[in-house]
Scaffold this active site. Sequence first.
Site, short mmCIF file in Angstrom:
data_model
loop_
_atom_site.label_atom_id
_atom_site.label_comp_id
_atom_site.label_asym_id
_atom_site.label_seq_id
_atom_site.Cartn_x
_atom_site.Cartn_y
_atom_site.Cartn_z
N ALA A 165 0.83 -1.21 0.00
CA ALA A 165 0.00 0.00 0.00
C ALA A 165 0.86 1.25 0.00
O ALA A 165 0.53 2.25 0.64
CB ALA A 165 -0.92 -0.01 1.22
N GLY A 218 1.89 2.98 -2.77
CA GLY A 218 1.68 3.88 -3.91
C GLY A 218 0.75 5.03 -3.57
O GLY A 218 -0.10 4.93 -2.70
N ARG A 278 -3.67 8.33 -10.17
CA ARG A 278 -4.90 8.54 -10.95
C ARG A 278 -6.11 8.88 -10.07
O ARG A 278 -7.15 9.26 -10.58
CB ARG A 278 -5.19 7.30 -11.80
CG ARG A 278 -4.32 7.25 -13.05
CD ARG A 278 -4.52 5.97 -13.82
NE ARG A 278 -3.82 4.85 -13.20
CZ ARG A 278 -4.06 3.57 -13.47
NH1 ARG A 278 -5.00 3.24 -14.33
NH2 ARG A 278 -3.36 2.62 -12.86
N ALA A 311 -46.68 20.12 20.70
CA ALA A 311 -46.05 20.65 19.49
C ALA A 311 -45.22 21.89 19.79
O ALA A 311 -45.59 22.71 20.62
CB ALA A 311 -47.13 20.99 18.46
N ASN A 363 -31.68 24.15 26.54
CA ASN A 363 -30.66 23.45 27.33
C ASN A 363 -29.36 24.23 27.43
O ASN A 363 -28.48 23.86 28.19
CB ASN A 363 -30.39 22.07 26.73
CG ASN A 363 -29.87 22.16 25.30
OD1 ASN A 363 -30.24 23.05 24.55
ND2 ASN A 363 -29.02 21.22 24.93
N ALA A 422 -49.89 25.75 27.62
CA ALA A 422 -49.34 26.04 26.30
C ALA A 422 -48.71 27.41 26.28
O ALA A 422 -49.19 28.34 26.92
CB ALA A 422 -50.46 25.96 25.26
C1 UD1 Z 1 0.87 -5.32 -10.67
C2 UD1 Z 1 1.52 -6.58 -11.21
C3 UD1 Z 1 0.70 -7.10 -12.38
C4 UD1 Z 1 -0.73 -7.35 -11.95
C5 UD1 Z 1 -1.31 -6.10 -11.31
C6 UD1 Z 1 -2.64 -6.41 -10.70
C7 UD1 Z 1 3.90 -6.36 -10.79
C8 UD1 Z 1 5.23 -6.03 -11.38
N1 UD1 Z 1 2.86 -6.28 -11.62
O1 UD1 Z 1 0.92 -4.35 -11.71
O2 UD1 Z 1 1.25 -8.29 -12.88
O3 UD1 Z 1 -1.51 -7.75 -13.04
O4 UD1 Z 1 -0.46 -5.61 -10.27
O5 UD1 Z 1 -3.23 -5.24 -10.22
O6 UD1 Z 1 3.83 -6.73 -9.62
N2 UD1 Z 1 3.16 -0.96 -4.61
C9 UD1 Z 1 3.98 -0.70 -3.55
N3 UD1 Z 1 5.28 -0.39 -3.78
C10 UD1 Z 1 5.81 -0.32 -5.02
C11 UD1 Z 1 4.96 -0.60 -6.11
C12 UD1 Z 1 3.65 -0.93 -5.88
O7 UD1 Z 1 3.53 -0.74 -2.40
O8 UD1 Z 1 6.98 -0.01 -5.13
C13 UD1 Z 1 1.76 -1.30 -4.39
C14 UD1 Z 1 0.84 -0.26 -4.96
O9 UD1 Z 1 0.50 0.71 -3.97
C15 UD1 Z 1 -0.37 -1.06 -5.38
C16 UD1 Z 1 0.20 -2.43 -5.70
O10 UD1 Z 1 1.45 -2.49 -5.06
O11 UD1 Z 1 -1.31 -1.21 -4.36
C17 UD1 Z 1 0.33 -2.71 -7.17
O12 UD1 Z 1 1.15 -1.75 -7.74
P1 UD1 Z 1 0.87 -1.20 -9.19
O13 UD1 Z 1 1.93 -0.25 -9.54
O14 UD1 Z 1 -0.54 -0.78 -9.33
O15 UD1 Z 1 1.12 -2.54 -10.03
P2 UD1 Z 1 0.71 -2.77 -11.51
O16 UD1 Z 1 1.72 -2.11 -12.38
O17 UD1 Z 1 -0.69 -2.43 -11.70
CA CA Z 2 -2.65 -1.25 -10.31
#
Ligand code: UD1
Ligand code: CA
Length: 465
Positions: free
Chosen positions: A15, A17, A21, A377, A383, A420
């Site tokens: 978690a 990232g 978007r 009513a 208060n 009243a």
């Molecule tokens: C990744 C997978 C892909 C899969 C997809 C499913 C890899 C290389 N690719 O792609 O095969 O189909 O998920 O959704 O694993 N995150 C971190 N640290 C990082 C990178 C990512 O915590 O350095 C977390 C992000 O917050 C996210 C998750 O990992 O919750 C997935 O990362 P994201 O960059 O979305 O992976 P995808 O490129 O979508």
């Molecule tokens: Ca993703």
Amino acid sequence: MPTSAARPAAVVVLAAGQGTRMRSTTPKVLHRLCGRPLIGHVLAAVEPLGAERLVVVVGYGADEVAAALPEGAETVVQAEQNGTGHAVRLALETLPSLDGPVLVLYGDMPLLTTATLRALLAAHTGDLTVLTAHLADPTGYGRVLRDDGGWVTAIVEEVDATREQRAITEINAGVYVFDAIALRAALTKVSAENAQLEEYLTDVVAILGGGVAVTTDAAEVDNVNDRAQLAAAAGALRDRLLREAMRAGVTVVDPATTWVDATVTLAQDATVEPFTVLRGTTSVAGGATVGPYADLTDTVVSEGATVRASTCVGAVVGADATVGPYAYLRPGTVLGPRAKAGGFVEIKSSTVGADSKVPHLSYVGDATIGERSNIGAATVVVNYDGVAKHPTVIGDDVRIGSDTMLVAPVEVGDGAYTAAGSVITKDVPAGALGVGRAYQRNVEGWVARRRGAEDATHDDEGAAQ
Ligand code: UD1
Ligand code: CA
């Protein structure tokens, strides 16, 4: 060491990232749907698995995400998001003696179920078991490569895939069970020599010599990347929650206009009318009806009660009590059995005893009302003196006359009445009538004297004074 895994030794949730978007200053996994942040749904799905350790890899908004996690969750900060493989490698550094199955998944998959995770763990006997799905449009996902025997040999990211590989519609969900020792060794061999210059967790698949796949519904593996997907996931989760409720004996008249949080409890034979939103720890008992147009947060609705077109927050509605239309029950409101809070009534931090009624246009705050009393009513419990809140105590069988101001602190004894329009500033003893208003006097012949006999009988357009 291969192990059959009913119970994971550890769960690692990625978690870190930002979720660019989402276009938000709030970290992606803290965006909410159906009463929980995205990551809350993931942790709720994981919780019944009984993992010994739970590690969440945080990065963007690390403190904010860490603060939202339940007790017992450990965090690892990944300062730079160098890829999913890098994130898992950091997580394993905090688990130096980990042995056995480790479940890896993302914090942005709110539709993933415990049942699917159990199926994945049950299928896990070797070093790797991966969750896959078939998508009509696999764009953006890693593709699953299998040999003729169905063995998963590798996962290739879309940006690194050949044209033929891109045509594969079986995708990597990003949910895996690994043998911890095998995973740790494999991660040392992952490089960042790829189109995104990231350490791919997916490279581990080929490094380990492949693994087994469990395939699930496309709907479960949806991860949320933008707010349109957040709304779509919320709708899907809502549909699922309502379907489960209906199968358990709840009448939901119009699922399309009904929203329930995952944390809401609906008992068998509860009825939910259209345009109703039930949030937080709200519960609705059997025989109770909420809606149409009920908006209830952390509210208890007891057997046989009715809540129509009202907003309730932190309230308790007793058995067979009625609320609304257009009531606002605020925190600390307790309605006893068969009590009533009617139209345009606001109540906070107050108890309305059994069979007592506040039927119309009233404000009741910091008050205790006994049983079988009626609040006329437009009564206002005054208060607040501008500095502090004060209590009001109303006994049993009381009749508060319409438009009474009860200036707190004040007590009205059992069986007492107020006239009243009274402003009640002193206690009214049991059985007494409290009168606190100017007495009426009629001035005979006033109109004729003031306006002349002719005018007075005319139906003219002048207003009376
Ligand atoms: C990744 C997978 C892909 C899969 C997809 C499913 C890899 C290389 N690719 O792609 O095969 O189909 O998920 O959704 O694993 N995150 C971190 N640290 C990082 C990178 C990512 O915590 O350095 C977390 C992000 O917050 C996210 C998750 O990992 O919750 C997935 O990362 P994201 O960059 O979305 O992976 P995808 O490129 O979508
Ligand atoms: Ca993703």
